[in-house]
Design an enzyme around this catalytic site. Structure first.
Site, PDB file in Angstrom:
ATOM      1  N   SER A   1       0.850  -1.186   0.000  1.00 23.71           N
ATOM      2  CA  SER A   1       0.000   0.000   0.000  1.00 23.71           C
ATOM      3  C   SER A   1       0.892   1.244   0.000  1.00 23.71           C
ATOM      4  O   SER A   1       2.081   1.162   0.307  1.00 23.71           O
ATOM      5  CB  SER A   1      -0.948  -0.016   1.203  1.00 23.71           C
ATOM      6  OG  SER A   1      -0.241  -0.283   2.396  1.00 23.71           O
TER       7      SER A   1
ATOM      8  N   GLU B   1       1.138   5.594   0.796  1.00 25.88           N
ATOM      9  CA  GLU B   1       0.531   6.729   1.503  1.00 25.88           C
ATOM     10  C   GLU B   1       0.892   8.040   0.806  1.00 25.88           C
ATOM     11  O   GLU B   1       2.037   8.266   0.436  1.00 25.88           O
ATOM     12  CB  GLU B   1       1.040   6.748   2.949  1.00 25.88           C
ATOM     13  CG  GLU B   1       0.401   7.839   3.774  1.00 25.88           C
ATOM     14  CD  GLU B   1       0.729   7.675   5.244  1.00 25.88           C
ATOM     15  OE1 GLU B   1       0.548   6.573   5.798  1.00 25.88           O
ATOM     16  OE2 GLU B   1       1.185   8.668   5.841  1.00 25.88           O
TER      17      GLU B   1
ATOM     18  N   ASP C   1      -2.328  14.560  16.435  1.00 27.11           N
ATOM     19  CA  ASP C   1      -1.723  15.534  17.361  1.00 27.11           C
ATOM     20  C   ASP C   1      -2.192  16.903  16.921  1.00 27.11           C
ATOM     21  O   ASP C   1      -2.033  17.250  15.743  1.00 27.11           O
ATOM     22  CB  ASP C   1      -0.192  15.514  17.257  1.00 27.11           C
ATOM     23  CG  ASP C   1       0.383  14.206  17.743  1.00 27.11           C
ATOM     24  OD1 ASP C   1       0.102  13.834  18.890  1.00 27.11           O
ATOM     25  OD2 ASP C   1       1.120  13.569  16.968  1.00 27.11           O
TER      26      ASP C   1
ATOM     27  N   PHE D   1      11.879  14.563  10.543  1.00 30.11           N
ATOM     28  CA  PHE D   1      10.699  13.706  10.700  1.00 30.11           C
ATOM     29  C   PHE D   1      10.911  12.719  11.855  1.00 30.11           C
ATOM     30  O   PHE D   1      10.025  12.471  12.657  1.00 30.11           O
ATOM     31  CB  PHE D   1      10.453  12.869   9.441  1.00 30.11           C
ATOM     32  CG  PHE D   1       9.806  13.612   8.303  1.00 30.11           C
ATOM     33  CD1 PHE D   1       9.416  14.933   8.420  1.00 30.11           C
ATOM     34  CD2 PHE D   1       9.573  12.970   7.091  1.00 30.11           C
ATOM     35  CE1 PHE D   1       8.819  15.607   7.366  1.00 30.11           C
ATOM     36  CE2 PHE D   1       8.976  13.625   6.029  1.00 30.11           C
ATOM     37  CZ  PHE D   1       8.611  14.938   6.162  1.00 30.11           C
TER      38      PHE D   1
ATOM     39  N   HIS E   1       3.906  -0.854   3.603  1.00 25.57           N
ATOM     40  CA  HIS E   1       3.149   0.381   3.376  1.00 25.57           C
ATOM     41  C   HIS E   1       4.190   1.486   3.155  1.00 25.57           C
ATOM     42  O   HIS E   1       4.927   1.836   4.080  1.00 25.57           O
ATOM     43  CB  HIS E   1       2.282   0.687   4.613  1.00 25.57           C
ATOM     44  CG  HIS E   1       1.467   1.939   4.513  1.00 25.57           C
ATOM     45  ND1 HIS E   1       0.249   2.001   3.858  1.00 25.57           N
ATOM     46  CD2 HIS E   1       1.687   3.185   4.997  1.00 25.57           C
ATOM     47  CE1 HIS E   1      -0.243   3.223   3.953  1.00 25.57           C
ATOM     48  NE2 HIS E   1       0.607   3.972   4.632  1.00 25.57           N
TER      49      HIS E   1
HETATM   50  P1  FAD Z   1      -3.309   6.513  20.097  1.00 28.98           P
HETATM   51  O1  FAD Z   1      -3.338   5.099  19.697  1.00 28.98           O
HETATM   52  O2  FAD Z   1      -4.512   7.076  20.722  1.00 28.98           O
HETATM   53  O3  FAD Z   1      -2.050   6.700  21.073  1.00 28.98           O
HETATM   54  C1  FAD Z   1      -1.544   7.984  21.386  1.00 28.98           C
HETATM   55  C2  FAD Z   1      -0.796   7.942  22.694  1.00 28.98           C
HETATM   56  O4  FAD Z   1      -1.722   7.804  23.761  1.00 28.98           O
HETATM   57  C3  FAD Z   1       0.181   6.775  22.848  1.00 28.98           C
HETATM   58  O5  FAD Z   1       1.275   7.225  23.609  1.00 28.98           O
HETATM   59  C4  FAD Z   1      -0.610   5.737  23.605  1.00 28.98           C
HETATM   60  O6  FAD Z   1       0.209   4.871  24.380  1.00 28.98           O
HETATM   61  C5  FAD Z   1      -1.479   6.623  24.493  1.00 28.98           C
HETATM   62  N1  FAD Z   1      -2.784   6.024  24.775  1.00 28.98           N
HETATM   63  C6  FAD Z   1      -3.599   5.399  23.905  1.00 28.98           C
HETATM   64  N2  FAD Z   1      -4.741   5.015  24.512  1.00 28.98           N
HETATM   65  C7  FAD Z   1      -4.631   5.414  25.802  1.00 28.98           C
HETATM   66  C8  FAD Z   1      -5.470   5.322  26.928  1.00 28.98           C
HETATM   67  N3  FAD Z   1      -6.672   4.714  26.842  1.00 28.98           N
HETATM   68  N4  FAD Z   1      -5.058   5.869  28.108  1.00 28.98           N
HETATM   69  C9  FAD Z   1      -3.846   6.483  28.203  1.00 28.98           C
HETATM   70  N5  FAD Z   1      -3.000   6.581  27.152  1.00 28.98           N
HETATM   71  C10 FAD Z   1      -3.394   6.073  25.979  1.00 28.98           C
HETATM   72  N6  FAD Z   1      -1.089  12.082  12.194  1.00 28.98           N
HETATM   73  C11 FAD Z   1      -1.891  12.975  11.577  1.00 28.98           C
HETATM   74  O7  FAD Z   1      -2.099  14.057  12.128  1.00 28.98           O
HETATM   75  N7  FAD Z   1      -2.474  12.723  10.382  1.00 28.98           N
HETATM   76  C12 FAD Z   1      -2.300  11.544   9.743  1.00 28.98           C
HETATM   77  O8  FAD Z   1      -2.846  11.326   8.664  1.00 28.98           O
HETATM   78  C13 FAD Z   1      -1.461  10.553  10.358  1.00 28.98           C
HETATM   79  N8  FAD Z   1      -1.267   9.345   9.802  1.00 28.98           N
HETATM   80  C14 FAD Z   1      -0.516   8.406  10.454  1.00 28.98           C
HETATM   81  C15 FAD Z   1      -0.371   7.132   9.869  1.00 28.98           C
HETATM   82  C16 FAD Z   1       0.387   6.169  10.496  1.00 28.98           C
HETATM   83  C17 FAD Z   1       0.515   4.802   9.860  1.00 28.98           C
HETATM   84  C18 FAD Z   1       1.055   6.458  11.716  1.00 28.98           C
HETATM   85  C19 FAD Z   1       1.920   5.424  12.380  1.00 28.98           C
HETATM   86  C20 FAD Z   1       0.920   7.714  12.298  1.00 28.98           C
HETATM   87  C21 FAD Z   1       0.131   8.691  11.686  1.00 28.98           C
HETATM   88  N9  FAD Z   1      -0.062   9.946  12.241  1.00 28.98           N
HETATM   89  C22 FAD Z   1      -0.869  10.881  11.606  1.00 28.98           C
HETATM   90  C23 FAD Z   1       0.581  10.317  13.504  1.00 28.98           C
HETATM   91  C24 FAD Z   1      -0.345  10.034  14.702  1.00 28.98           C
HETATM   92  O9  FAD Z   1      -1.511  10.804  14.607  1.00 28.98           O
HETATM   93  C25 FAD Z   1       0.413  10.412  15.977  1.00 28.98           C
HETATM   94  O10 FAD Z   1       1.458   9.499  16.191  1.00 28.98           O
HETATM   95  C26 FAD Z   1      -0.447  10.570  17.231  1.00 28.98           C
HETATM   96  O11 FAD Z   1       0.376  11.122  18.259  1.00 28.98           O
HETATM   97  C27 FAD Z   1      -0.986   9.269  17.782  1.00 28.98           C
HETATM   98  O12 FAD Z   1      -2.006   8.782  17.067  1.00 28.98           O
HETATM   99  P2  FAD Z   1      -2.525   7.273  17.379  1.00 28.98           P
HETATM  100  O13 FAD Z   1      -3.700   7.047  16.531  1.00 28.98           O
HETATM  101  O14 FAD Z   1      -1.413   6.320  17.271  1.00 28.98           O
HETATM  102  O15 FAD Z   1      -2.951   7.471  18.905  1.00 28.98           O
END
Ligand code: FAD
Length: 280
Positions: free
Chosen positions: A10, A12, A103, A211, A261
């Site tokens: 895939s 991105e 974020d 990055f 990916h």
């Molecule tokens: P989560 O899974 O919610 O985790 C975030 C943090 O919170 C982690 O430290 C985790 O340990 C902690 N956490 C999770 N659940 C809990 C809980 N219940 N209680 C306490 N702590 C918790 N960013 C963008 O802005 N736009 C994008 O399009 C984008 N695409 C991405 C694609 C990929 C494949 C990846 C790997 C990252 C991408 N990101 C993107 C970055 C991502 O948004 C950031 O890394 C963000 O900080 C975390 O998102 P997450 O969905 O992993 O969060």
């Protein structure tokens, strides 16, 4: 192109900001269709800053014949915002989404939104739309930069999968052992969905370090030293990058990664060069 045993590839992309960017996206996507990606995805500016741009890029890519997945982040969004976005995608026939917390960009204020973490977004998508979407979530073999312990970060990853994710894409890394260790630990906790390694091509020394600093990906010392020595010699950086990344991909595929990916940054050359070297 894939069944359950064939690796799935895939790509991105990010939403273009202007006409030149739009042309670059279309050019790169057309060049890369040759490798028959299983799907392509389009990033989303957390807080909604690229909401229309992401949707437009998804339309563009679908019109080129790609199965395209918008990324969607919940930070800074209300449930109604998310419901509206999901409904629009559903109406347009989009069947995949990459669900993230995101974020908030600095300066966007303190409104974190109604859902706090990605597992809540996955649950919300399932509640609102059932099984309509194939949901991908993010995974961090080298730990999410805000996490305090690898074990709790893993538990949070498992919670996202248990909330209904179908697959995961990892943050990029250059140390394959971090990926294999993460997959082993996730599987030991019952995770059965594919965890696809995210692959960052190496084309630009400064950009890679910037990055990596932001997202918590480690660039090994030997890679940093080699890149530093190349200085402004872009051709040597590219050639070195293709070698390093090809070797990483080969190692991952040989040892059971379910696919790759590619973070294309809207440029086809480096991913295609790796692809050619892999002789897939
Ligand atoms: P989560 O899974 O919610 O985790 C975030 C943090 O919170 C982690 O430290 C985790 O340990 C902690 N956490 C999770 N659940 C809990 C809980 N219940 N209680 C306490 N702590 C918790 N960013 C963008 O802005 N736009 C994008 O399009 C984008 N695409 C991405 C694609 C990929 C494949 C990846 C790997 C990252 C991408 N990101 C993107 C970055 C991502 O948004 C950031 O890394 C963000 O900080 C975390 O998102 P997450 O969905 O992993 O969060």
């Amino acid at each position: 192109m894939s069944d359950s045993t064939t690796p799935a590839f895939s790509l991105e992309f990010f939403p273009p900001r202007d006409l030149a960017g739009q042309e670059r996206l279309v050019r790169a996507a057309k060049q890369m269709l040759a490798i028959q990606p299983k799907y392509v995805s389009v990033t989303f500016g957390a807080g909604g800053s690229t909401r229309a741009g992401t949707a437009d890029a998804v339309r563009t890519l679908r019109n080129l014949g790609c199965d395209a997945a918008p990324h969607l982040s919940c930070v800074g969004a209300s449930r109604q915002d998310l419901r509206d976005i999901l409904q629009t995608y559903k109406n347009e026939g989009v069947r995949r989404v990459v669900a993230l917390r995101g974020d908030l960009p600095s300066g966007m204020g303190g409104d974190a939104g109604e859902l706090r973490y990605a597992n809540e977004l996955v649950s919300f998508i399932r509640e609102e739309t059932g099984d309509w979407f194939h949901i991908e979530v993010a995974a961090y073999p080298e730990m999410h930069p805000q996490a305090t312990h690898p074990s709790t970060d893993l538990d949070h990853f498992v919670a996202k999968v248990n909330a209904g994710a179908d697959a995961a894409i990892t943050q990029y890394f250059f140390n394959a052992d971090a990926y294999f260790d993460f997959v082993d630990r996730a599987q030991a906790k019952g995770v059965r969905v594919p965890i696809v390694p995210g692959i960052m091509p190496i084309t630009n020394h400064t950009q890679l370090l910037r990055f990596s600093e932001m997202c918590g990906a480690e660039v090994p010392r030997w890679i940093r030293l080699r890149l530093a020595e190349f200085g402004d010699d872009k051709a040597s950086i590219r050639a070195f990058g293709v070698d390093v990344v090809t070797e990483l991909c080969q190692n991952l595929l040989d040892n059971g990664a379910p696919g790759l990916h590619f973070y294309t940054l809207n440029h086809a050359e480096a991913p295609l060069a790796v692809w050619k070297e892999l002789a897939l």
